[in-house]
Design an enzyme around this catalytic site. Structure first.
Site, short mmCIF file in Angstrom:
data_model
loop_
_atom_site.label_atom_id
_atom_site.label_comp_id
_atom_site.label_asym_id
_atom_site.label_seq_id
_atom_site.Cartn_x
_atom_site.Cartn_y
_atom_site.Cartn_z
CG HIS A 586 65.88 35.39 -17.96
ND1 HIS A 586 66.38 34.92 -17.00
CD2 HIS A 586 67.32 35.36 -18.85
CE1 HIS A 586 68.01 35.08 -17.00
NE2 HIS A 586 68.34 35.41 -18.02
CB CYS A 587 64.17 38.41 -13.46
SG CYS A 587 62.18 38.33 -13.33
#
Length: 672
Positions: A586-587
């Site tokens: 994820h970011c």
């Protein structure tokens, strides 16, 4: 919003009809979104790990110098080339290592002299001269088609003259495409015109195009090359000489001898020999959402499955967002299913169409009655009302209804169908909302997208739906199913992380911070790209500190490099795979930094080229469009070279990739 029907995917011979994928939306990461206007300048990210080997020398070409080609015109110079020569030149270019990333960026982002915002940001990071420097190490091979529609007789990567030349024939040079205002690191639409000045250009026409017109365009392009070189000589010493060529072979020669060069044949049909992004994404989408059974005799799939020859659907339910009314004739339709084998077609409101403001007894009762009806049809049973005769007495005769196979479908197979599918699983298996949500994704192995309003509606009707389900069967008591929902349910917006590979999920910071949801999905590791999770100490201890890896100081700003982190990230993902510990990558938004890592893993693990891996991940990100910025995509193209070993070969060139991405994203952006 209504959505045009998605054509059923075909094999070779599919026409190049524009394809729209429904309900997709493109979040704008910050900074560097689609039209972001206030970039942040963080400190430069220190490189970590081992960098990918980069080329530092100039690219070579079979077209330079053009001494071995017959000159057709001297002023401006235009040369002749045949089909074998074009095929050889394109193949040779594909095997040339691309220049190092810092040799082309930030120039490739587009640095117009009047765009103070873009200039100030990149000059502050790279230095004024370095930011504006025109590359001299790149030599591409660009193909321009003259004549009929570009979608017929199209060679690999071919463009039309208007994509690189001004509409006013008296305006010298190539198009000036650098944006005059705004900050944007996703200027995919300008790459073809920018790199035209750094390419040898091959001009051709189809078999019906007047050779005089082809030569006219070729002369204009050659003149633009001379003008461009003269302009650059003042700022760049010894700017390379690029040449223009005219193809003298008929297009049929390419079709017969070099089919791998042909995107669409002379009839306008796709050959399947060249990756065409829209078609490839559609094929990946249909493959991912291929019909599968989610309950006894109830299947979930895409519109393409309606005509699938292997299945004989008794009932086909089209879930759509055209505000389809809840069926009012279900009892009559039950009688039809009992006395006729005729296939039934129904419409049903799609996911996201039932808003909290419109909740009423009609919507609640309609959903419950639909689930009852589907259960009766799929299992060949009488409903509760049917068990009694006209006098209210129980029927003594057994049911004669034959079970029928039901398909719930929508165009993409995962958006509009989710509301009905989740409600039916709740009813058929007597599951509360949160268990149905997890079951559909994990046990049924379905990738699906649901809106937060779907979650709210199903929570609202949960008790009534489960009461109806318990009355149809005594397999479990109501009290056993009316549990307090888990805390993670209140922290989700309806969407789940996207399952890209069986062991790898792509998501956003909201998903990552919902530790309970991750554990419910069986996710045991987290790879945070540029963002850090905010877990409680108890959550960290429960999940395990060694199960989280963080890539720090990485902004989505078009400057911070990610390629130096590829090996570290992919090693962590590979370890997760070997230990059977699914991982979330994820970011902040889950579309750029983390998507880049997921694309790299798909390229590495499935041995796919960048174009195919990009479409693979894009299809599986469901209702959110991935959008790695220009630098990240170029880094991935360099990564493709490194995966090829000692003899690198790109499937598509940089300008081709950029042009396809721009075309796919155009319906969802404010760019023109």
């Amino acid at each position: 919003m209504s959505t045009p029907a998605l054509p059923i995917p075909c094999a070779d011979g599919e026409r190049t009809t524009p394809i729209q994928i429904p309900n997709k939306h493109m979040p704008s990461p910050s900074p560097g979104g689609i039209l972001f206007t206030s970039p942040v300048t963080p400190p430069a990210s220190p490189p970590e790990g081992l960098p990918i080997t980069e080329a530092t020398k100039c690219m070579e070409s079979l077209l330079h110098p053009p001494d071995d080609y017959r000159r057709l015109c001297s002023s401006p110079p235009v040369y002749a080339i045949d089909a074998p020569g074009v095929a050889a030149a394109v193949n040779f270019t594909s095997r040339q290592p691309l220049p190092a990333i810092d040799q082309l960026f930030p120039w490739a982002h587009g640095l117009h002299p009047d765009n103070g915002l873009q200039l100030s940001f990149f000059c502050a990071r790279s230095g004024k001269k370095a930011a504006k420097r025109m590359p001299t190490c790149y030599r591409g091979t660009l193909i321009v088609k003259v004549g009929r529609d570009i979608n017929s007789s199209k060679l690999k990567g071919a463009i039309i003259p208007e994509e690189i030349l001004p509409l006013n024939t008296q305006t010298p040079g190539f198009l000036c495409v650098d944006p005059r205002e705004g900050f944007n690191v996703r200027n995919f639409h300008i790459q073809v015109a920018k790199f035209a000045g750094l390419s040898d250009i091959v001009v051709y026409g189809d078999d019906d195009t007047d050779p005089v017109e082809v030569m006219r365009v070729a002369k204009r392009i050659s003149a633009a090359q001379l003008y461009h070189r003269a302009q650059c000589q003042g700022t760049t010493r010894e700017f390379p000489i690029y040449s223009t060529f005219v193809v003298e072979s008929a297009f049929s020669v390419f079709e017969n001898l070099f089919p791998g060069m042909v995107t669409t044949d002379s009839r306008g049909l796709l050959t399947g020999k060249v990756v065409e992004f829209c078609r490839w994404e559609r094929m990946e989408m249909c493959s991912m959402s291929r019909a599968s059974e989610i309950a006894n005799n109830v299947w979930l799939g895409s519109t393409a499955d309606v005509r699938h020859k292997e299945h004989k659907w008794g009932v086909v339910i089209d879930a759509n967002d055209d505000l389809a009314p809840l069926p009012e004739t279900l009892q009559e339709l039950l009688e039809v299913t009992e006395h006729s084998s005729e296939q039934l077609f129904l419409d049903f409101p799609g996911s996201g169409t039932i808003s909290p403001s419109s909740w009423s007894k009609i919507e609640v009762d309609g959903m419950i009655e639909m689930c009852k009806w589907m259960y009766a049809v799929a299992n060949g049973e009488y409903t509760e009302d049917e068990h009694r005769d006209s006098d209210g007495d129980l029927r003594m005769t057994p049911s004669e209804r034959q079970p029928r196979k039901i398909l719930i479908h929508c165009i993409d197979g995962y958006t509009e169908t989710s509301l009905l599918a989740l409600a039916y699983i709740m009813y058929a298996e007597v599951l509360p909302v949160h268990e149905a949500w997890i079951s559909l994704h994990t046990k049924k192995k379905r990738n699906f997208f649901a809106y937060d309003k779907d979650l709210a509606f199903l929570r609202y009707i949960e008790h009534k739906l489960l009461d109806a389900a318990v009355r149809k069967s005594d397999q479990c008591a109501k009290s056993e199913r009316k549990k307090n929902p888990p805390e993670w349910l209140y922290r989700m917006d309806g969407s789940l992380p996207s399952r890209v590979l069986p062991y790898m999920y792509l998501g956003n910071l909201l998903h990552a911070n919902n530790c309970g949801l991750l554990q419910a999905l069986g996710i045991k590791r987290v790879l945070s790209i540029g963002e850090e999770v905010s877990w409680t100490n108890e959550e960290r201890k429960s999940f395990g500190e060694d199960k989280v890896t963080i890539v720090k100081d990485l902004q989505d700003n078009g400057c911070d490099p990610l390629e130096h982190q590829f090996r570290r990230c992919l090693d962590f993902i590979d370890e997760s795979h070997r230990l059977d510990e699914p991982i979330l990558v994820h970011c902040r938004v889950g579309v750029s930094r983390s998507a880049t890592i997921c694309i790299a893993e798909v390229m590495r693990s499935l041995k796919l080229s960048l174009p195919r891996a990009y479409c693979y991940v894009r299809a599986r990100r469901l209702n959110v469009i991935i959008q790695p910025h220009l630098r990240f995509m170029y880094e991935l193209l360099k990564f493709e070279e490194s995966l090829s070993g000692c003899s690198p070969k790109r499937e598509l060139e940089w300008t081709h990739v950029a042009r396809e991405i721009a075309a796919m994203n155009r319906p969802y952006t404010r760019q023109t």
